[in-house]
Design a protein around this motif. Structure first.
Motif, PDB file in Angstrom:
ATOM      1  N   ALA A  17       8.310 -15.125   1.245  1.00  0.00           N
ATOM      2  CA  ALA A  17       8.027 -14.465   0.111  1.00  0.00           C
ATOM      3  C   ALA A  17       9.186 -13.561  -0.430  1.00  0.00           C
ATOM      4  O   ALA A  17      10.106 -13.269  -0.049  1.00  0.00           O
ATOM      5  CB  ALA A  17       7.331 -13.154   1.053  1.00  0.00           C
ATOM      6  N   ALA A  18       8.971 -13.276  -1.630  1.00  0.00           N
ATOM      7  CA  ALA A  18      10.020 -12.394  -2.373  1.00  0.00           C
ATOM      8  C   ALA A  18      10.036 -11.091  -2.019  1.00  0.00           C
ATOM      9  O   ALA A  18       9.208 -10.641  -1.441  1.00  0.00           O
ATOM     10  CB  ALA A  18       9.553 -12.503  -4.017  1.00  0.00           C
ATOM     11  N   TYR A  19      11.227 -10.417  -1.865  1.00  0.00           N
ATOM     12  CA  TYR A  19      11.318  -9.176  -1.561  1.00  0.00           C
ATOM     13  C   TYR A  19      10.550  -8.329  -2.599  1.00  0.00           C
ATOM     14  O   TYR A  19      10.433  -8.232  -3.505  1.00  0.00           O
ATOM     15  CB  TYR A  19      12.812  -8.489  -1.838  1.00  0.00           C
ATOM     16  CG  TYR A  19      13.665  -9.309  -1.088  1.00  0.00           C
ATOM     17  CD1 TYR A  19      13.574 -10.152  -0.004  1.00  0.00           C
ATOM     18  CD2 TYR A  19      15.278  -9.045  -1.298  1.00  0.00           C
ATOM     19  CE1 TYR A  19      14.577 -11.041   0.649  1.00  0.00           C
ATOM     20  CE2 TYR A  19      16.466  -9.854  -0.781  1.00  0.00           C
ATOM     21  CZ  TYR A  19      15.871 -10.763   0.382  1.00  0.00           C
ATOM     22  OH  TYR A  19      16.937 -11.316   0.946  1.00  0.00           O
ATOM     23  N   PRO A  20       9.513  -7.436  -1.814  1.00  0.00           N
ATOM     24  CA  PRO A  20       8.812  -6.367  -2.566  1.00  0.00           C
ATOM     25  C   PRO A  20       9.387  -5.500  -3.511  1.00  0.00           C
ATOM     26  O   PRO A  20      10.642  -4.939  -3.033  1.00  0.00           O
ATOM     27  CB  PRO A  20       7.948  -6.024  -1.458  1.00  0.00           C
ATOM     28  CG  PRO A  20       8.742  -5.796  -0.317  1.00  0.00           C
ATOM     29  CD  PRO A  20       9.623  -7.037  -0.384  1.00  0.00           C
ATOM     30  N   LYS A  21       9.183  -5.051  -4.643  1.00  0.00           N
ATOM     31  CA  LYS A  21       9.675  -4.212  -5.493  1.00  0.00           C
ATOM     32  C   LYS A  21       9.201  -2.772  -5.081  1.00  0.00           C
ATOM     33  O   LYS A  21       9.922  -1.695  -5.370  1.00  0.00           O
ATOM     34  CB  LYS A  21       9.296  -4.479  -6.803  1.00  0.00           C
ATOM     35  CG  LYS A  21      10.140  -5.732  -7.503  1.00  0.00           C
ATOM     36  CD  LYS A  21       9.802  -5.642  -8.958  1.00  0.00           C
ATOM     37  CE  LYS A  21      10.801  -7.160  -9.286  1.00  0.00           C
ATOM     38  NZ  LYS A  21      10.051  -7.959 -10.270  1.00  0.00           N
ATOM     39  N   GLU A  22       8.165  -2.618  -4.553  1.00  0.00           N
ATOM     40  CA  GLU A  22       7.505  -1.487  -3.975  1.00  0.00           C
ATOM     41  C   GLU A  22       7.027  -1.729  -2.535  1.00  0.00           C
ATOM     42  O   GLU A  22       6.795  -3.002  -2.289  1.00  0.00           O
ATOM     43  CB  GLU A  22       6.283  -0.740  -4.910  1.00  0.00           C
ATOM     44  CG  GLU A  22       6.816  -0.432  -6.234  1.00  0.00           C
ATOM     45  CD  GLU A  22       5.879   0.576  -6.785  1.00  0.00           C
ATOM     46  OE1 GLU A  22       4.835   1.118  -6.200  1.00  0.00           O
ATOM     47  OE2 GLU A  22       5.813   0.514  -8.222  1.00  0.00           O
ATOM     48  N   PRO A  23       6.925  -0.880  -1.605  1.00  0.00           N
ATOM     49  CA  PRO A  23       6.286  -1.034  -0.320  1.00  0.00           C
ATOM     50  C   PRO A  23       4.747  -1.845  -0.531  1.00  0.00           C
ATOM     51  O   PRO A  23       4.010  -1.233  -1.159  1.00  0.00           O
ATOM     52  CB  PRO A  23       6.368   0.405   0.382  1.00  0.00           C
ATOM     53  CG  PRO A  23       7.197   1.053  -0.208  1.00  0.00           C
ATOM     54  CD  PRO A  23       7.267   0.773  -1.672  1.00  0.00           C
ATOM     55  N   VAL A  24       4.947  -2.825   0.524  1.00  0.00           N
ATOM     56  CA  VAL A  24       3.324  -3.350   0.666  1.00  0.00           C
ATOM     57  C   VAL A  24       2.361  -2.618   1.523  1.00  0.00           C
ATOM     58  O   VAL A  24       2.983  -2.645   3.010  1.00  0.00           O
ATOM     59  CB  VAL A  24       3.565  -4.779   1.120  1.00  0.00           C
ATOM     60  CG1 VAL A  24       2.283  -5.458   1.174  1.00  0.00           C
ATOM     61  CG2 VAL A  24       4.283  -5.582   0.011  1.00  0.00           C
ATOM     62  N   VAL A  25       1.441  -2.032   1.362  1.00  0.00           N
ATOM     63  CA  VAL A  25       0.628  -1.242   2.309  1.00  0.00           C
ATOM     64  C   VAL A  25      -0.501  -1.646   2.349  1.00  0.00           C
ATOM     65  O   VAL A  25      -1.462  -2.326   1.490  1.00  0.00           O
ATOM     66  CB  VAL A  25       0.566   0.164   1.186  1.00  0.00           C
ATOM     67  CG1 VAL A  25      -0.334   1.172   2.287  1.00  0.00           C
ATOM     68  CG2 VAL A  25       1.996   1.095   1.040  1.00  0.00           C
ATOM     69  N   PHE A  26      -0.922  -1.919   3.738  1.00  0.00           N
ATOM     70  CA  PHE A  26      -2.072  -2.181   3.961  1.00  0.00           C
ATOM     71  C   PHE A  26      -2.663  -1.361   5.449  1.00  0.00           C
ATOM     72  O   PHE A  26      -1.983  -0.337   5.809  1.00  0.00           O
ATOM     73  CB  PHE A  26      -2.393  -3.439   4.323  1.00  0.00           C
ATOM     74  CG  PHE A  26      -1.499  -4.038   5.435  1.00  0.00           C
ATOM     75  CD1 PHE A  26      -2.087  -4.132   6.825  1.00  0.00           C
ATOM     76  CD2 PHE A  26      -0.184  -4.544   5.421  1.00  0.00           C
ATOM     77  CE1 PHE A  26      -1.338  -4.568   7.897  1.00  0.00           C
ATOM     78  CE2 PHE A  26       0.736  -4.818   6.359  1.00  0.00           C
ATOM     79  CZ  PHE A  26      -0.008  -5.102   7.628  1.00  0.00           C
ATOM     80  N   LEU A  27      -3.932  -1.355   5.648  1.00  0.00           N
ATOM     81  CA  LEU A  27      -4.535  -0.715   6.738  1.00  0.00           C
ATOM     82  C   LEU A  27      -4.862  -1.346   7.822  1.00  0.00           C
ATOM     83  O   LEU A  27      -5.327  -2.615   7.713  1.00  0.00           O
ATOM     84  CB  LEU A  27      -5.581   0.204   6.256  1.00  0.00           C
ATOM     85  CG  LEU A  27      -5.287   1.430   5.360  1.00  0.00           C
ATOM     86  CD1 LEU A  27      -6.382   2.046   5.038  1.00  0.00           C
ATOM     87  CD2 LEU A  27      -4.081   2.379   5.917  1.00  0.00           C
TER      88      LEU A  27
END
Length: 282
Positions: A88-98
């Motif tokens: 995966a590419a580095y995220p530009k913003e945090p990847v948020v899930f629950l």
């Protein structure tokens, strides 16, 4: 201070470890270690003399270190080496899930492989426990809203997560997929959450060896960021991502958990978890 919850599942009592590592009963001080109680308890701990609390005999089961969790927020792909191993590419913003709160379990409870699973995986993570209501807070003030830290294993079923369509949550939320603890270590004992080693092994083989300084987004950044989208309340947990070494990333082929295996993991200063892997009973 190291806070714990001990006793049978669903009937845990509050406790703490004294300077000698002995378990002391806190139920005369607070009814439980959970959301609203945290805000009241943390200031009282500075005035508390643990040696005056009753000793707990024997070796009772340790439950999840926080009860009544309102939100279990997880951050994906927050270590560069983990993003790289998954392609995966580095995220530009945090990847948020629950992660569903029904996934929460104790630090020594079994990991249950759900029905139909072929790809149950592991992820050692630093957990952040919120101590005050946080909404639209800045990065500079974010750590003031943290009650403490704990070990999290973000157990994941990769086929459910990645091959069944939709969001990640259904691969992250099976029963037993959210062990937390053994301790809630108060913020004063962790002066720098970006200076902690974390590791995980399966049947004695070390798969994960990471360090929180390798996070793409720091703890302070994550607490601030999440608070822009949802209110964080006392007792909420943020799992801050995992370093490289998950089963999905093994070469030449992925490696996944099987019944009978033992998973051990820990974060520096926060204790260790140990889980036997079992199959879901029909």
């Amino acid at each position: 201070m190291k806070l714990v919850r001990y006793g049978p599942k669903g009937k845990e009592r509050p406790g703490l470890l004294d300077a000698e590592g002995r378990l002391r009963d806190l139920s005369g001080v607070v009814p439980d270690i959970q959301g609203p109680v945290l805000k009241r308890l943390l200031p009282r701990l500075t005035r508390l003399n643990p040696t005056r609390l009753p000793l707990v005999p024997g070796r009772p089961r340790l439950g999840p270190c926080v009860g009544g969790v309102g939100k279990f927020v997880c951050i994906g792909l927050n270590y560069k080496d983990h993003a790289e191993e998954t392609g995966a590419a580095y995220p530009k913003e945090p990847v948020v899930f629950l992660k569903a709160t029904s996934a929460i379990s104790g630090p020594y409870d079994p990991i249950v492989i759900p029905r139909g699973s072929q790809k149950t995986d592991w992820e050692v993570e630093l957990g952040v426990v919120i101590g005050r209501t946080a909404r639209y807070i800045s990065e500079a003030e974010a750590l003031e809203y943290v009650a403490g830290y704990c070990v999290v294993n973000d157990v994941s079923e990769r086929a459910f997560q990645l091959e069944r369509g939709g969001q990640w949550d259904k691969g992250k939320s099976c029963d037993s997929f959210g062990p937390i603890g053994p301790y809630l270590v108060t913020r004063d004992e962790v002066p720098d959450p970006q200076n902690l080693r974390l590791w995980l092994e399966v049947d004695g083989r070390r798969y994960q060896n990471g360090h929180t300084r390798e996070m793409i987004f720091s703890v302070a950044q994550l607490v601030s960021y999440v608070s822009q989208f949802m209110s964080l309340h006392p007792g909420d947990i943020i799992a801050t991502g995992t370093p490289a070494g998950v089963g999905l990333g093994q070469k030449p082929e992925p490696v996944y958990l099987r019944p009978g295996q033992v998973v051990r993991l820990g974060v520096e200063g926060l204790g260790e978890q140990r889980h036997r892997v079992v199959a879901e009973e029909d």
